[in-house]
Enzyme design. Structure first.
Site, PDB file in Angstrom:
ATOM      1  N   SER A 297       0.841  -1.192   0.000  1.00 29.30           N
ATOM      2  CA  SER A 297       0.000   0.000   0.000  1.00 29.30           C
ATOM      3  C   SER A 297       0.876   1.243   0.000  1.00 29.30           C
ATOM      4  O   SER A 297       2.000   1.221   0.517  1.00 29.30           O
ATOM      5  CB  SER A 297      -0.892   0.013   1.248  1.00 29.30           C
ATOM      6  OG  SER A 297      -1.594   1.230   1.352  1.00 29.30           O
TER       7      SER A 297
ATOM      8  N   TYR B  18      -1.040  -0.212  10.292  1.00 29.14           N
ATOM      9  CA  TYR B  18      -1.278  -0.646   8.912  1.00 29.14           C
ATOM     10  C   TYR B  18      -0.151  -0.161   8.009  1.00 29.14           C
ATOM     11  O   TYR B  18       0.417  -0.939   7.230  1.00 29.14           O
ATOM     12  CB  TYR B  18      -2.629  -0.121   8.415  1.00 29.14           C
ATOM     13  CG  TYR B  18      -2.913  -0.491   6.973  1.00 29.14           C
ATOM     14  CD1 TYR B  18      -3.305  -1.780   6.647  1.00 29.14           C
ATOM     15  CD2 TYR B  18      -2.776   0.436   5.951  1.00 29.14           C
ATOM     16  CE1 TYR B  18      -3.552  -2.141   5.326  1.00 29.14           C
ATOM     17  CE2 TYR B  18      -3.018   0.089   4.632  1.00 29.14           C
ATOM     18  CZ  TYR B  18      -3.410  -1.200   4.327  1.00 29.14           C
ATOM     19  OH  TYR B  18      -3.644  -1.546   3.021  1.00 29.14           O
ATOM     20  N   GLY B  19       0.190   1.115   8.111  1.00 31.02           N
ATOM     21  CA  GLY B  19       1.259   1.657   7.278  1.00 31.02           C
ATOM     22  C   GLY B  19       2.583   0.944   7.516  1.00 31.02           C
ATOM     23  O   GLY B  19       3.304   0.624   6.570  1.00 31.02           O
TER      24      GLY B  19
ATOM     25  N   SER C 173       2.990  -2.107   8.626  1.00 32.71           N
ATOM     26  CA  SER C 173       2.918  -3.473   8.112  1.00 32.71           C
ATOM     27  C   SER C 173       3.139  -3.490   6.601  1.00 32.71           C
ATOM     28  O   SER C 173       3.810  -4.377   6.063  1.00 32.71           O
ATOM     29  CB  SER C 173       1.583  -4.125   8.474  1.00 32.71           C
ATOM     30  OG  SER C 173       0.507  -3.611   7.709  1.00 32.71           O
ATOM     31  N   LYS C 174       2.616  -2.490   5.916  1.00 32.08           N
ATOM     32  CA  LYS C 174       2.775  -2.425   4.458  1.00 32.08           C
ATOM     33  C   LYS C 174       4.165  -1.934   4.067  1.00 32.08           C
ATOM     34  O   LYS C 174       4.705  -2.350   3.032  1.00 32.08           O
ATOM     35  CB  LYS C 174       1.677  -1.567   3.831  1.00 32.08           C
ATOM     36  CG  LYS C 174       0.292  -2.212   3.959  1.00 32.08           C
ATOM     37  CD  LYS C 174       0.259  -3.608   3.339  1.00 32.08           C
ATOM     38  CE  LYS C 174      -1.129  -4.206   3.316  1.00 32.08           C
ATOM     39  NZ  LYS C 174      -1.185  -5.469   2.576  1.00 32.08           N
TER      40      LYS C 174
END
Length: 182
Positions: free
Chosen positions: A45, A99-100, A102-103
């Site tokens: 992402s 989330y950031g 992890s991506k």
């Protein structure tokens, strides 16, 4: 999700287990059996790039280091979760996006694994990339994502179907069929 009442340390642990560590596990199991001219596409992402921008300068250098090993990356990802659990992640230079991060881990892992393929199986011409499908209307993306699932699939399918004689992209982050510099 922004309105998720789950404590941030639990969110971070689950997010990294799902997005980063599970991707790593699948890659480590399947890469040895990928055939000649195989294509590996990891879903990442643009949020990973944003997370990198929000890391301290020292952490940015570590994630962008061309000699970063898979083990070093795993240690960084574990430290992110540990620092959140210890409530020191901001002081240690980490952003507030599990989330950031992890991506970001998936994107950096893809670069590292592509380098390993170049070292060990260059003649097999396997291409490995990370890609961002964009904000897609899904259960996770919610109803306001501007892209349909079909539109979101365009870049991953493009990368999966690169012709056998293709040599690039490889080890890159791709969005809308374009390699991004990050």
């Amino acid at each position: 999700m922004a309105d998720d009442p789950t404590p941030f340390d639990i969110q971070a642990e689950i997010m990294l287990k799902t997005n980063f560590f599970a991707t790593r596990n699948v890659c480590n199991e399947l890469l040895p059996i990928i055939k000649l001219h195989g294509r590996v596409v990891n879903i990442s992402s643009l949020e990973g790039s944003k997370a990198l921008e929000n890391c301290s300068t020292d952490l940015q250098k570590k994630f962008q280091c061309k000699t970063l090993t898979e083990e070093d990356l795993v240690d960084l990802m574990k430290k992110f979760v540990e620092d959140i659990s210890n409530e020191v992640h901001e002081r240690e230079g980490w952003p507030n996006s599990a989330y950031g991060m992890s991506k970001l881990g998936v994107t950096v892992l893809s670069r590292i694994l592509a380098q390993c393929l170049d070292e060990k199986r260059k003649a097999d011409r396997i291409l490995l990339n990370a890609c961002c499908p964009g904000w897609v209307k899904t259960d996770m993306g919610g109803p306001y994502g501007p892209r349909t699932v079909e539109e979101g699939a365009k870049t991953p399918v493009y990368l999966a179907l690169l012709p056998p004689d293709a040599t690039e992209p490889h080890g890159q982050l791709v969005h809308d069929k374009v390699v991004l510099n990050w």
